[in-house]
Write a protein that holds these residues in place. Structure first.
Motif, PDB file in Angstrom:
ATOM      1  N   ALA A   1       0.822  -1.216   0.000  1.00  0.00           N
ATOM      2  CA  ALA A   1       0.000   0.000   0.000  1.00  0.00           C
ATOM      3  C   ALA A   1       0.853   1.262   0.000  1.00  0.00           C
ATOM      4  CB  ALA A   1      -0.946  -0.015   1.198  1.00  0.00           C
ATOM      5  N   ARG A   2       1.952   1.266   0.750  1.00  0.00           N
ATOM      6  CA  ARG A   2       2.768   2.480   0.871  1.00  0.00           C
ATOM      7  C   ARG A   2       3.307   2.926  -0.488  1.00  0.00           C
ATOM      8  NH1 ARG A   2       8.042   3.492   0.989  1.00  0.00           N
ATOM      9  NH2 ARG A   2       8.506   1.267   0.902  1.00  0.00           N
ATOM     10  N   LYS A   3       3.611   1.981  -1.377  1.00  0.00           N
ATOM     11  CA  LYS A   3       4.183   2.330  -2.678  1.00  0.00           C
ATOM     12  C   LYS A   3       3.182   3.073  -3.550  1.00  0.00           C
ATOM     13  CE  LYS A   3       7.039  -1.843  -2.492  1.00  0.00           C
ATOM     14  NZ  LYS A   3       7.356  -3.134  -3.154  1.00  0.00           N
ATOM     15  N   HIS A   4       1.902   2.948  -3.234  1.00  0.00           N
ATOM     16  CA  HIS A   4       0.862   3.603  -4.024  1.00  0.00           C
ATOM     17  C   HIS A   4       0.210   4.757  -3.259  1.00  0.00           C
ATOM     18  CE1 HIS A   4       1.090   0.415  -7.057  1.00  0.00           C
ATOM     19  NE2 HIS A   4       1.149  -0.433  -6.051  1.00  0.00           N
ATOM     20  N   TRP A   5       0.895   5.262  -2.193  1.00  0.00           N
ATOM     21  CA  TRP A   5       0.395   6.404  -1.422  1.00  0.00           C
ATOM     22  C   TRP A   5      -0.953   6.070  -0.776  1.00  0.00           C
ATOM     23  CZ3 TRP A   5      -0.134  12.117  -3.494  1.00  0.00           C
ATOM     24  CH2 TRP A   5       0.028  13.006  -2.429  1.00  0.00           C
ATOM     25  N   ALA A   6      -1.041   4.869  -0.259  1.00  0.00           N
ATOM     26  CA  ALA A   6      -2.293   4.410   0.352  1.00  0.00           C
ATOM     27  C   ALA A   6      -2.000   3.829   1.728  1.00  0.00           C
ATOM     28  CB  ALA A   6      -2.980   3.364  -0.523  1.00  0.00           C
ATOM     29  N   GLY A   7      -2.990   3.922   2.587  1.00  0.00           N
ATOM     30  CA  GLY A   7      -2.905   3.348   3.924  1.00  0.00           C
ATOM     31  C   GLY A   7      -4.030   2.367   4.150  1.00  0.00           C
ATOM     32  N   LEU A   8      -3.701   1.232   4.730  1.00  0.00           N
ATOM     33  CA  LEU A   8      -4.683   0.188   5.024  1.00  0.00           C
ATOM     34  C   LEU A   8      -5.042   0.249   6.497  1.00  0.00           C
ATOM     35  CD1 LEU A   8      -6.249  -2.409   4.174  1.00  0.00           C
ATOM     36  CD2 LEU A   8      -4.202  -3.696   4.807  1.00  0.00           C
ATOM     37  N   THR A   9      -6.340   0.351   6.792  1.00  0.00           N
ATOM     38  CA  THR A   9      -6.829   0.321   8.171  1.00  0.00           C
ATOM     39  C   THR A   9      -7.543  -1.007   8.403  1.00  0.00           C
ATOM     40  OG1 THR A   9      -7.110   2.719   8.298  1.00  0.00           O
ATOM     41  CG2 THR A   9      -8.363   1.393   9.856  1.00  0.00           C
ATOM     42  N   VAL A  10      -7.022  -1.799   9.313  1.00  0.00           N
ATOM     43  CA  VAL A  10      -7.602  -3.093   9.648  1.00  0.00           C
ATOM     44  C   VAL A  10      -8.176  -2.995  11.049  1.00  0.00           C
ATOM     45  CG1 VAL A  10      -7.139  -5.540  10.002  1.00  0.00           C
ATOM     46  CG2 VAL A  10      -5.972  -4.310   8.165  1.00  0.00           C
TER      47      VAL A  10
END
Length: 620
Positions: free
Chosen positions: A494-503
């Motif tokens: 996710a970090r490589k695509h400027w995204a954050g995952l919330t679990v």
């Protein structure tokens, strides 16, 4: 009796005169220095456990209070000898009480336990002992105000479990002790170990560090709530990569009713204020009111006509309107279909069955005219029924068995999600996929398909922007190995695509009970722990390295209270929301019924304009 002294002309000359008061009036419990009344106190009682920055309430007191901390190291040999004598006295008292049939004193039991623990750490060289004195001086312009200020400061100290005694008939010594001279003339000391002394260091703070300590700008990020250990607010920016934040991922663990979904929805709403695009997988239809209030896109899986086709190739539309895809798009889609089929078939296929499925997937695409030539990838993708037909047409009993096992998802009770091409590709700042009306047997595959649809949007190189992907009740996906592997790959990429995952999940066992689940936690730079059940606290404490005090806090935390951890920093906070935010994120049945009764005709009529920055700031 009051004694008054005045310095002479000669004493006031030179550099020392700049720091010497013109007059000093001494009373039993205070001194008057240059017209200012000063009362001093020595702290003689302390709490059993403290946290970093626990003296912050005293340091941030609105009045003028001098806090003086004197520390003197104790020689290790002397420390070991004193601990040995103290343990001997405590054990002697316990045995004497036991021989005479007296009830055990809880304070003595606690002191004995602490002494044994301290002696063990000193013996192993994990810490040292210090003679420590903590003193307070309260300043006021006159005697009447001094009385009020003293009462307020002593009450504040009592709330911190500190017993502050006045320096009666030693007011001058108390005043001098609190001056920046390094002189301890009261000598009311207590033995501290290294960790306790470090927590009391005046420059420590329970607040999270700013990304740039020298910046005068307002803190960036999302407001989570107010700090339970200080008078500050907890702001945290998951997208500000630095020493503490190595990726944008977050994991939120809390028992049912701890305020987990409430906190997630607050973070989603406040992230939208900042221009972050958000996609949510909602298993309980809790985000619908929030989605409608901000003008987001709501996709109701399980309803008639709502479908997601797992055979869709990840095509991206560029700014000039051309559609592109990665060079290995067909191969990646074939691998993803193996994950999908693993969930549909209810278990990991054997090696022979996997080979049969691989040939059938390739044949299914070829029947639709899609080959390794990228020019064919824009053609309509096949559907699950096409794969079933290819399997049924193979002259192989294993292929026929696989085709039969796919029957419920093609022509049977679970066919609604797969009976045709994808019906919607939403484009919005907030996209919510609701899984509530999906059958329980379809929720894991529904979660996987929605994650895949979200990931294709996140991975589009032509539309890079900060994004959040929220997986609420992640145990639905973690319960299946194939789903857990997909979530783990997403957490790493996710970090490589400027995204954050919330679990977020209330069943910590499904997340921490497997290697993949622990890997997802390890790849989350931001970790939030809310109230935990007693049955799960041991595993939580071992995984996150909680102290005894933090464990007790999580066992007794109120709704919305928790620990936010990132790197070596950890802070206790309580979530706060404005009235409008609360109406949008609460799920309390009584409150929802009251809101519906207030506007029976229009229902939920709250609308937030995300382009109006004033509205966003006010609501936050």
């Amino acid at each position: 009796m009051t004694r008054r002294t005045r310095r002479g002309q000669k004493a006031g000359s030179g550099m020392a005169g700049a720091f010497t008061p013109d007059a000093l009036e001494v009373a039993a419990r205070h001194v008057v220095v240059g017209g200012e009344h000063v009362a001093s106190f020595a702290v003689v009682g302390y709490p059993r456990e403290v946290y970093p920055g626990w003296l912050q309430p005293l340091l941030s007191y609105p009045g003028r209070v001098d806090v003086s901390l004197h520390a003197e190291p104790i020689d290790p040999v002397t420390a070991a000898d004193r601990l040995k004598k103290q343990l001997a006295r405590l054990e002697s008292g316990r045995r004497n009480d036991d021989q005479h049939g007296r009830l055990l004193d809880p304070q003595v039991e606690a002191a004995t336990e602490d002494a044994y623990d301290l002696a063990a750490r000193v013996a192993r060289g994990e810490g040292k002992l210090y003679r420590t004195g903590l003193y307070l001086s309260v300043h006021a312009p006159d005697a009447a105000i001094l009385v009020d200020e003293v009462a307020a400061v002593r009450s504040l100290a009592a709330s911190l479990l500190l017993d502050a005694k006045p320096a009666t008939y030693r007011s001058v010594q108390g005043w001098v002790t609190c001056l920046p001279l390094g002189l301890d003339q009261l000598r009311m000391r207590r033995t501290f170990d290294t960790s306790a002394l470090a927590a009391a260091f005046p420059f420590t703070s329970p607040d999270l560090p700013a990304p740039d300590p020298t910046s005068l700008e307002a803190p960036s990020g999302v407001l989570y709530g107010y700090n339970l250990g200080s008078q500050g607010l907890v702001h945290w920016d998951r997208f500000a990569l630095g020493d503490q934040v190595h990726n944008h991922n977050s994991v939120i663990l809390g028992r049912s009713g701890a305020g987990k979904s409430y906190l997630v929805k607050l973070e989603v709403l406040r992230s939208l204020y900042r221009g972050v695009e958000v996609a949510v997988i909602d298993p309980e239809d809790e985000y619908r009111r929030l989605c409608e209030a901000v003008g987001g896109a709501y996709i109701h899986l399980g309803a008639n006509g709502a479908r997601l086709n797992p055979f869709d190739l990840p095509l991206h539309t560029r700014a000039d309107g051309r559609r592109t895809a990665p060079k290995d798009a067909l191969l990646r889609r074939s691998l993803f279909l193996h994950t999908v089929l693993t969930l549909l078939l209810g278990g990991e296929p054997s090696a022979v069955e996997r080979a049969v499925l691989d040939r059938a997937i390739t044949g299914t695409y070829q029947r639709a005219g899609i080959t390794a030539d990228p020019r064919t990838w824009a053609r309509p993708a096949p559907i699950l029924a096409d794969l079933r037909d290819v399997l049924a047409g193979l002259d192989d009993p294993r292929a026929a068995s696989l085709a039969d096992r796919l029957h419920p998802y093609v022509d049977g009770a679970f066919a609604g999600l797969f009976t045709g091409p994808t019906t919607t590709r939403p484009e919005s700042h907030l996209v919510v996929f609701s899984l509530r009306d999906l059958a329980d047997e379809l929720k894991p595959i529904g979660t996987l398909l929605t994650l895949d649809a979200i990931w294709r949007r996140v991975a589009n190189p032509a539309n890079r922007r900060p994004r959040l992907v929220v997986v609420d009740e992640a145990w639905l996906l973690m319960a299946e190995k194939a789903g857990a592997e997909f979530l783990f790959r997403m957490a790493k990429s996710a970090r490589k695509h400027w995204a954050g995952l919330t679990v977020a999940t209330q069943d910590s066992g499904d997340l921490l009970g497997s290697d993949l689940g622990r890997a997802v936690v390890a790849n989350a730079a931001t970790q939030i722990l809310l109230r935990q059940a007693a049955q799960a606290i041991e595993e939580i404490a071992a995984t996150f390295g909680l102290s005894a005090g933090e464990r007790q806090f999580l066992l007794s935390a109120e709704r919305g209270q928790g620990l936010l951890s990132s790197g070596t920093q950890r802070v206790a906070f309580e979530a706060i929301a404005s009235d409008i935010e609360h109406q949008l994120v609460t799920t309390a049945p009584g409150e929802l019924a009251a809101y519906a009764a207030e506007s029976p005709d229009t229902g939920d009529d709250i609308y937030i304009d995300l382009d109006d920055t004033d509205t966003g700031v006010a609501a936050a």
